[in-house]
Design an enzyme around this catalytic site. Structure first.
Site, PDB file in Angstrom:
ATOM      1  N   ASP A 192       6.611  -1.289   7.126  1.00 17.09           N
ATOM      2  CA  ASP A 192       6.581  -0.051   5.911  1.00 17.09           C
ATOM      3  C   ASP A 192       7.413   1.435   6.351  1.00 17.09           C
ATOM      4  OD1 ASP A 192       5.233  -1.331   4.104  1.00 17.09           O
ATOM      5  OD2 ASP A 192       3.385  -0.650   4.710  1.00 17.09           O
ATOM      6  N   ASN A 224       6.916 -14.022   4.336  1.00 16.96           N
ATOM      7  CA  ASN A 224       6.230 -14.230   5.866  1.00 16.96           C
ATOM      8  C   ASN A 224       4.786 -14.216   5.939  1.00 16.96           C
ATOM      9  OD1 ASN A 224       8.637 -13.987   7.237  1.00 16.96           O
ATOM     10  ND2 ASN A 224       8.463 -11.695   7.737  1.00 16.96           N
ATOM     11  N   GLU A 235       0.949  -1.212  -0.023  1.00 20.26           N
ATOM     12  CA  GLU A 235       0.019  -0.095   0.046  1.00 20.26           C
ATOM     13  C   GLU A 235       0.892   1.258  -0.034  1.00 20.26           C
ATOM     14  OE1 GLU A 235       0.467  -1.268   4.359  1.00 20.26           O
ATOM     15  OE2 GLU A 235       0.196  -2.167   2.311  1.00 20.26           O
ATOM     16  N   ASP A 237      22.806  17.477 -31.126  1.00 23.38           N
ATOM     17  CA  ASP A 237      23.519  18.434 -32.089  1.00 23.38           C
ATOM     18  C   ASP A 237      24.794  18.721 -31.383  1.00 23.38           C
ATOM     19  OD1 ASP A 237      24.493  20.116 -34.001  1.00 23.38           O
ATOM     20  OD2 ASP A 237      22.723  21.760 -33.882  1.00 23.38           O
TER      21      ASP A 237
END
Length: 835
Positions: A673, A644, A278, A320
């Site tokens: 997280d 896990n 998430e 260029d």
């Protein structure tokens, strides 16, 4: 934009006046911003609601509400609090990243020159409204559909609407004229650009009501997804399918075993949340924005965030030579007649041409006018035959003070010499061409401009057919010194896997001389004339071998880029002129500079604050760092975390109780997280940034299939120790596995974050701090007052000894598996530390 913005003046007789600021504001509020497909930025509230719209989050909150109504209020509150905290962190990081990205884009937003309150002023293009008077000049984007009120030598590129590569001439239209489509010469349209000339136009339609807006709406508002976005989409779908299958399996097993349905639902959904990345959108946004901010400090501005990933993938850069290999500081070296003798006439005539031509002023024009600033006295412009890239020349018709009418032409010698004869200093004509003089100047590495003229009879207008029987006045040779750092920059790009190919309009002698000075191989030099004879198959082989392409037209530059892309290369194109717009669109990454034309800047994904290749090289390396940090999060999500969650699903089948409570799963996932929030600021291996990076789903899949089972193996070992060695109760089992799973899947980040030896590749201080802090918090939680609420108990000391041994063994085994994957995928590794 057009010069002179800001000067107050009355409108000329017969021309409508511009709007007042108040009326313009009213129309902007009525019609909306001038965007072909309206971009409605999401408010903070809508972004928060979108985060709640995640189906798993919604189910979790509903289930916790039901749980609370059945008396399990503490568990329900804890679940709700963890979910809300995760959403708050996600929102705050994403919102900050979007704000920073918006500020970067605003710094290079396109503008238009409009008449407001009786004066010309420059405003953001999105603020143009219907009824505005707009002033246009060479290099400008046409900001809206508009009727031409005044036009002088106006030529417009309309390829975006019509597909026609050549510019078309436009003229002023009657006040009551109605547009008959893009080919109507009295009207200009949004998304087209001015090649030459000047004009004043009254806007008729803006935004989605324009012809381009209608096309954009029918084709769809969203631009084609980049390789990076497609990869993220494929990854998300892979995880989603796995999550749905696992959640349904666990729910069915739990119900079949007669467990509490609400608790089983909470467990299954919490497990789904644990599997779902998430934070992926947030990590992607933060990683790309952090990369963009670092690039901005290097004076590289990112207009489209996904382009950072593509920038890191570039393996060929087409450019260029002017401003990249050379300084772009053009100075006149010498002025000679056709025989190579010093002469003032070519410069005097060229100054007239530069003074009166209305196209984009080139550095050559600037050098000419600087040398002869006052040579137009007594001359009056009659007409102009604008420059185009097929003729490679521009002509002006002027009335001279002595009553003669002259057509003065300057341009590329190869195109102009066949139209000329040689004129001596008395104006007598002979039939001796000046090609040998031109060739000698080019061999010296000088850019050469031919100048010719002839008297013409009065006529209503003049066309290309009048460019004949010209008298060659001579040549002007220009020196553009090579940048002192160009050779080193090209060598550094080559060492980091980026080949530089020069696509120039200059002749082959000039191109070869400059490339020789900076170390670009030019033995296989291909000219535009040779390219024109090649079919696509042959061109594909040629573009692989050649590094220098001289005298190429804009359409040929486009063909070269398309051929390289067909060969599997990721191509960047660096251009700053209106003629470069098609190639900027075609390339995987369009790159321009701050002083480029509006059309070029708007077509680019990346804008350089400085010229030269060094700054672009730093931008490419930053793109690779952003890509590397993004890959770390994906590898973490598909390896240890997946293992896990799989272990938890398997354990729920044979254990007489849930292997972990829903609140513990969510807390475990949140802490995991949080540990990765600082990944965007992490160091990246030197080996990773030393070569172009492509999206590799095979590597992600193999990490999941190889490291996931290793994680599950240690989880099952933990189950055995807890049940048969420590004879754990349900609460101790929950506690022991919570701590072990959090420690292993978090600390493994130190192994997975690098393809090198993790003891030699140091993580950033921020990443090390968040990772170790999360593990420490996980170890401390069972001893805090929150332990009873979370369902924890203090494990015995023997457990901690096992935890240290198991975690150490797990990290070593993951490192062994990782090295095997590195070898099988032939990933580069080096001994120097990460940078």
């Amino acid at each position: 934009m057009a010069e002179g913005a800001g000067a107050a003046h009355p409108s000329p007789p017969g021309r409508p006046a511009g709007l007042t600021s108040a009326e313009a504001a009213r129309r902007l509020a009525r019609d909306g911003p001038n965007e072909p497909v309206p971009i409605r930025p999401l408010s903070a509230l809508v972004q928060v609601i979108d985060l709640f719209a995640n189906p798993l989050v919604a189910i979790l909150l509903v289930a916790s509400g039901i749980s609370a109504s059945l008396g399990q209020r503490t568990d329900a509150l804890i679940i709700a609090a963890i979910v809300l905290l995760g959403i708050a962190i996600n929102f705050w990081q994403t919102y900050r990243s979007q704000q920073a990205a918006d500020r970067l884009r605003a710094s290079v937003a396109a503008t238009a020159t409009v008449e407001r309150d009786g004066r010309w002023q420059e405003i953001p293009l999105r603020d143009v409204v219907s009824g505005d008077l707009v002033r246009l000049s060479a290099g400008d984007l046409v900001p809206a559909d508009a009727r031409l009120i005044e036009a002088r030598d106006l030529s417009v590129q309309q390829a975006m609407l019509t597909g026609e590569s050549l510019p078309v001439d436009k003229y002023a239209a009657a006040a009551d004229a109605a547009a008959a489509g893009p080919d109507d010469p009295g009207f200009v349209f949004m998304a087209t650009s001015v090649v030459s000339g000047t004009a004043v136009a009254a806007t008729l339609a803006t935004g989605p009501r324009t012809v381009f807006g209608d096309i954009a709406r029918r084709l769809g508002a969203r631009a084609p997804a980049s390789e990076f976005e497609l990869g993220l989409r494929r990854f998300s779908l892979l995880i989603l399918r796995t999550t749905v299958a696992l959640v349904l399996f666990i729910l069915l097993v739990a119900l079949a075993m007669g467990r509490d349905p609400i608790e089983s639902l909470l467990f299954a959904v919490a497990l789904g949340v644990g599997l779902t990345p998430e934070f992926l959108p947030m990590i992607a946004s933060v990683t790309l924005t952090a990369g963009a901010m670092r690039m901005a400090r290097e004076r590289v501005i990112v207009r489209h965030l996904p382009a950072i990933q593509n920038l890191g993938s570039i393996d060929i850069l087409c450019s260029d030579k002017t401003g990249t290999l050379t300084k772009g500081d053009v100075q006149i070296d010498c002025v000679v007649d056709g025989a190579g003798q010093p002469s003032d006439r070519p410069l005097r005539l060229a100054a007239l041409n530069s003074r009166f031509s209305s196209g984009i002023r080139s550095p050559l024009d600037a050098a000419i006018l600087e040398a002869r600033p006052d040579d137009a006295g007594g001359y009056r412009k009659v007409d102009e035959i604008p420059f185009d890239f097929e003729r490679r020349r521009v002509s002006v018709v002027v009335d001279a003070p002595d009553g003669r009418r002259l057509l003065v032409t300057k341009g590329a010698p190869e195109q102009l010499l066949p139209l000329t004869t040689f004129g001596d200093r008395d104006g007598e004509t002979e039939s001796r061409p000046g090609s040998s003089t031109c060739e000698r100047l080019g061999t010296d590495g000088l850019r050469v401009l031919a100048v010719a003229y002839r008297e013409v009879a009065p006529a209503p207008a003049y066309t290309r057919e009048d460019e004949r029987d010209l008298r060659l006045a001579g040549f002007i040779a220009f020196a553009d010194p090579v940048r002192p750092d160009a050779g080193d920059a090209i060598a550094e790009l080559g060492r980091d896997g980026v080949a530089v190919k020069i696509l120039t309009g200059d002749n082959q002698r000039v191109a070869a001389r400059v490339c020789e000075q900076v170390g670009i191989e030019h033995e296989t030099l291909v000219t535009g004339e040779e390219l024109a004879r090649l079919d696509d198959a042959a061109l594909g082989h040629v573009v692989e071998e050649a590094s220098v392409f001289a005298r190429v037209s804009p359409s040929q530059k486009n063909r070269i880029i398309e051929a390289l892309k067909r060969r599997g290369h990721v191509v960047g194109f660096l251009g700053d002129g209106i003629n470069d717009v098609p190639s900027l669109h075609t390339a995987d990454v369009g790159i321009s500079v701050l002083n480029a034309t509006d059309a070029a800047r708007e077509s680019a994904d990346i804008i350089l604050g400085d010229t030269g290749l060094r700054v672009l090289h730093r931008g490419i390396l930053e793109g690779r760092r952003a890509s590397g940090n993004m890959m770390k999060y994906l590898l973490m999500g598909t390896s240890s975390n997946f293992g896990n969650m799989f272990s938890m699903a398997a354990a729920s089948v044979f254990l007489p109780f849930l292997p972990m409570l829903p609140t513990q799963i969510l807390l475990n996932n949140l802490l995991y997280d949080v540990a990765q929030i600082t990944i965007p600021a992490d160091r990246v291996d030197r080996a990773y940034v030393r070569r172009p990076q492509r999206w590799d789903m095979r590597l992600i899949r193999d990490f999941m299939l190889m490291i996931g089972p290793v994680s599950s193996l240690f989880d099952f070992l933990t189950f055995y120790v807890l049940l048969h060695v420590l004879h754990a109760t349900e609460t101790l089992f929950h506690t022991g596995w919570f701590v072990e799973s959090l420690a292993t899947q978090t600390l493994v980040l130190f192994v997975i974050r690098t393809m090198e030896n993790p003891l030699r590749s140091r993580p950033s201080a921020a990443l090390a701090a968040t990772t170790l802090a999360v593990v420490a918090l996980g170890l401390a939680l069972p001893a805090t007052p929150l332990a009873p609420l979370l369902g924890f108990t203090i494990p015995p000391l023997r457990y901690f000894a096992f935890l240290v041994a198991a975690t150490s063994s797990y990290l070593v085994l993951v490192e062994i598996v990782k090295r095997a994957l590195v070898r099988s995928h032939r990933l580069p590794i080096e001994s120097p530390p990460a940078r």
